[in-house]
Design a protein around this motif. Structure first.
Motif, PDB file in Angstrom:
ATOM      1  N   THR A  35      37.375  29.988  17.373  1.00  0.00           N
ATOM      2  CA  THR A  35      36.924  30.820  18.134  1.00  0.00           C
ATOM      3  C   THR A  35      37.614  32.129  18.009  1.00  0.00           C
ATOM      4  O   THR A  35      36.692  33.378  17.390  1.00  0.00           O
ATOM      5  CB  THR A  35      35.880  30.403  18.691  1.00  0.00           C
ATOM      6  OG1 THR A  35      35.131  28.793  18.554  1.00  0.00           O
ATOM      7  CG2 THR A  35      34.399  31.529  19.490  1.00  0.00           C
ATOM      8  N   GLN A  57      29.705  29.990  16.854  1.00  0.00           N
ATOM      9  CA  GLN A  57      29.058  28.523  16.718  1.00  0.00           C
ATOM     10  C   GLN A  57      27.531  28.027  17.364  1.00  0.00           C
ATOM     11  O   GLN A  57      27.272  27.511  17.353  1.00  0.00           O
ATOM     12  CB  GLN A  57      30.328  27.969  18.077  1.00  0.00           C
ATOM     13  CG  GLN A  57      31.307  27.028  18.241  1.00  0.00           C
ATOM     14  CD  GLN A  57      32.262  27.170  18.688  1.00  0.00           C
ATOM     15  OE1 GLN A  57      32.656  28.003  18.713  1.00  0.00           O
ATOM     16  NE2 GLN A  57      32.249  25.774  18.477  1.00  0.00           N
ATOM     17  N   ASP A 108      31.430  30.070  11.979  1.00  0.00           N
ATOM     18  CA  ASP A 108      32.436  28.847  13.387  1.00  0.00           C
ATOM     19  C   ASP A 108      31.950  27.795  13.193  1.00  0.00           C
ATOM     20  O   ASP A 108      30.578  28.137  14.158  1.00  0.00           O
ATOM     21  CB  ASP A 108      32.127  30.147  14.191  1.00  0.00           C
ATOM     22  CG  ASP A 108      33.642  29.787  14.955  1.00  0.00           C
ATOM     23  OD1 ASP A 108      34.527  28.767  15.095  1.00  0.00           O
ATOM     24  OD2 ASP A 108      32.893  30.197  16.565  1.00  0.00           O
ATOM     25  N   GLU A 109      32.539  26.901  13.371  1.00  0.00           N
ATOM     26  CA  GLU A 109      31.854  25.655  13.224  1.00  0.00           C
ATOM     27  C   GLU A 109      30.731  24.969  13.095  1.00  0.00           C
ATOM     28  O   GLU A 109      29.616  24.222  13.944  1.00  0.00           O
ATOM     29  CB  GLU A 109      31.928  25.203  14.521  1.00  0.00           C
ATOM     30  CG  GLU A 109      33.259  25.434  14.827  1.00  0.00           C
ATOM     31  CD  GLU A 109      34.231  24.218  15.738  1.00  0.00           C
ATOM     32  OE1 GLU A 109      33.883  23.118  15.691  1.00  0.00           O
ATOM     33  OE2 GLU A 109      35.596  24.665  16.289  1.00  0.00           O
TER      34      GLU A 109
HETATM   35 MG   LIG Z   1      35.678  27.092  18.311  1.00  0.00          MG
END
Ligand SMILES: [Mg+2]
Ligand SMILES: Nc1ncnc2c1ncn2[C@@H]1O[C@H](COP(=O)(O)OP(=O)(O)O)[C@@H](O)[C@H]1O
Lengths: 248, 271
Positions: A44, A84, A160-161
């Motif tokens: 991140t 995220q 992000d993810e």
């Molecule tokens: Mg992360």
């Protein structure tokens, strides 16, 4: 077009350890890159520096060979960033979230409406456009988040993810969307701790651990080197090697 | 040639920033319009309770002709309360890394975002404060003479006070990391500043009672805001000089706005 991080170190204010430690990476147009690492490895942090949200402690960021210093605001025009957690505006409908997303990147109102209609079709979300974000399921929130992040048609998209915490069926839908973005020629940088995701979607794998880059190579060469084992076995082997080195 | 190109580029850049800032403003104005009715209802209940007690019950205890005097501080108090509401919303938003963090990734400098937010809060507070004027008249009836009010001074004082409290808000938010801290800050800092900032007395009267207390109360921004409104209501005679109040608030706005922005930007580690 390409983005480059050169010798980037990140220490968060008040933190003792380095979240990123002398990271150098470059991303070329059209690539799909997985930033692979366990929780807390610095994915991140890396993506939020790439998108121009956070400062780096040391190092520099280049876009097309030019260093980005004071014109970070303009640089952000080239980036689509999907963080995220959900950052939608809870007070307005999905449609307005998307429309404002376009307006906030400087599109005029006709362009913005067109872009919004296009995205809604691309993601087949007609049924959901009047809903408010808090009433959406996790999967739909993620879809709207991705839709909003690419509404200004950026060349580079950082996810992000994107599938963390989603159930398997929805993960597949998100993967399909990512495939579509790939087909549209976007440069994708996907952070993940799921190996199947990296294996399925990405051409290049960057393994990151405790803020350091462990490996940066194509998926094929990684597999060749490790006698065609699956990514999971390779990943476990690589991280274990690090642990062993530390103990010695 | 190169120089000319870069100046064209710069003006394009500024134009884009302006365009985006305006879009952000428009988006916020829509939310303000949507929410204002509820905020007016809240202000109406609190404001009218206070005014009715002061204007119609307290005279039985010997407190006479105090209604309009109290109305002046109510106009400012509602701005303070709204600031407190916004404080909660922003701190929660930042703590959970929600919508605000999306704004920080937009192609526009973070300073523009903060400036635009300050404008939003200013307009929002102004609308609530202005609403209290007809409400006060409705409750005070003959105790409030609209003809003797200096309207220019009143509107200007409300505008500057709203702007000041919006800058002050950014400053306070830069200290509150968690939602739970907001309550502490309110009870320990904002409430004393409010109550000793001339909520129910004028600065000159306090000065006659105790000089030192009066000098201390000059720390409170409420003192300047409330006194400025009272000048508009009653004339200059018994209050702090109007333009001193306004200037103090403007200097305060610059200080709290810029310092708060810098602190917050550093704390949030924004590029
Ligand atoms: Mg992360
Ligand atoms: N805002 C922050 N302040 C202090 N430390 C942080 C902050 N964000 C992340 N970290 C630390 O930096 C390291 C990397 O975190 P992060 O980039 O979020 O990892 P990942 O996304 O791979 O899970 C972790 O050790 C984490 O504790």
């Amino acid at each position: 077009m390409f983005i480059e991080l050169k010798n980037v170190t990140k220490i968060y204010p008040g933190a003792k350890t380095k979240a990123l430690d002398d990271v150098s990476l470059s991303f070329k147009q059209g690539e799909t890159v997985a930033l692979l690492g366990v929780n807390g490895s610095g994915k991140t942090t890396c993506s939020s520096i790439l998108c121009g949200l956070h400062k780096m402690t040391k190092g520099s960021l280049y876009f097309d060979g030019k260093e980005i210093k004071n014109d970070i605001a303009q640089y952000r025009q080239n980036i689509g960033y999907c963080p995220q957690n959900c950052t939608l505006n809870d007070n307005i409908s999905v449609y307005d979230n998307l429309l404002q997303g376009a307006l906030f990147y400087g599109l005029d109102s006709i362009q913005a409406e067109k872009a919004t209609e296009k995205i809604i079709s691309l993601f087949s979300m007609h049924k959901y456009i009047d809903k408010m974000p808090p009433t959406l399921s996790g999967g739909w929130i993620q879809r709207v988040m991705i839709a909003r992040s690419i509404i200004h048609d950026p060349q580079f998209v950082i996810l992000d993810e994107p599938t963390v915490g989603l159930d398997p069926a929805i993960r597949h839908t998100i993967w399909k969307i990512i495939e579509q973005l790939k087909m549209a020629g976007k440069t994708l940088i996907i952070t993940t701790h799921y190996l199947d995701e990296a294996d399925l979607l990405c051409d290049r794998i960057v393994i990151i651990d405790e803020g350091k880059i462990l490996r940066d190579c194509t998926k094929e060469s990684l597999k060749n080197e490790h006698e065609n084992k699956d990514l999971e076995a390779i990943f476990i082997k690589l991280t274990q090697e690090i642990e062993n080195e530390k103990e010695e | 040639m190169k120089k000319k190109n870069s100046s064209i580029k710069n003006s394009n850049k500024l134009q884009t920033f302006r365009k985006i800032t305006w879009q952000l403003m428009r988006a916020d104005l829509r939310v303000i319009v949507k929410d204002i009715k509820d905020k007016w209802i809240n202000a109406l209940l609190w404001g009218s309770c206070t005014l009715i007690v002061i204007a119609y019950i307290m005279p039985a205890f010997g407190l006479k002709d105090f209604g309009l005097f109290q109305a002046a501080s109510i106009l400012i108090s509602v701005i303070g309360f709204e600031t407190y509401n916004q404080m909660f919303i922003i701190v929660m938003n930042l703590e959970q890394r929600k919508y605000m963090f999306y704004l920080f990734t937009l192609p526009i400098p973070v300073a523009c975002i903060f400036f635009q937010k300050i404008m939003t809060y200013t307009i929002n507070s102004m609308l609530i404060s202005l609403f209290m004027i007809p409400l006060s008249k409705l409750i005070l009836l003959d105790q409030m003479n609209l003809a003797t009010i200096n309207w220019t001074k009143l509107l200007f004082a409300i505008t500057i006070s709203s702007f000041f409290f919006s800058c002050f808000l950014i400053f306070i938010v830069s200290f509150a990391k968690k939602t739970s801290q907001v309550e502490h800050i309110f009870m320990r800092v904002v409430f004393p500043l409010w109550f000793f900032g001339g909520f129910q007395f004028s600065w000159q009267k306090l000065f006659e009672i105790n000089q030192y207390a009066a000098y201390c109360s000059l720390i409170s921004p409420y003192t300047y805001a409330t006194e400025a409104v009272r000048v508009a209501f009653f004339g200059q005679a018994e209050f702090i000089q109007y333009w001193i109040c306004i200037t103090s608030m403007l200097i305060g706005s610059a200080f709290f706005g810029i310092y708060g922005y810098k602190r917050l930007k550093k704390r949030l580690d924004l590029a």
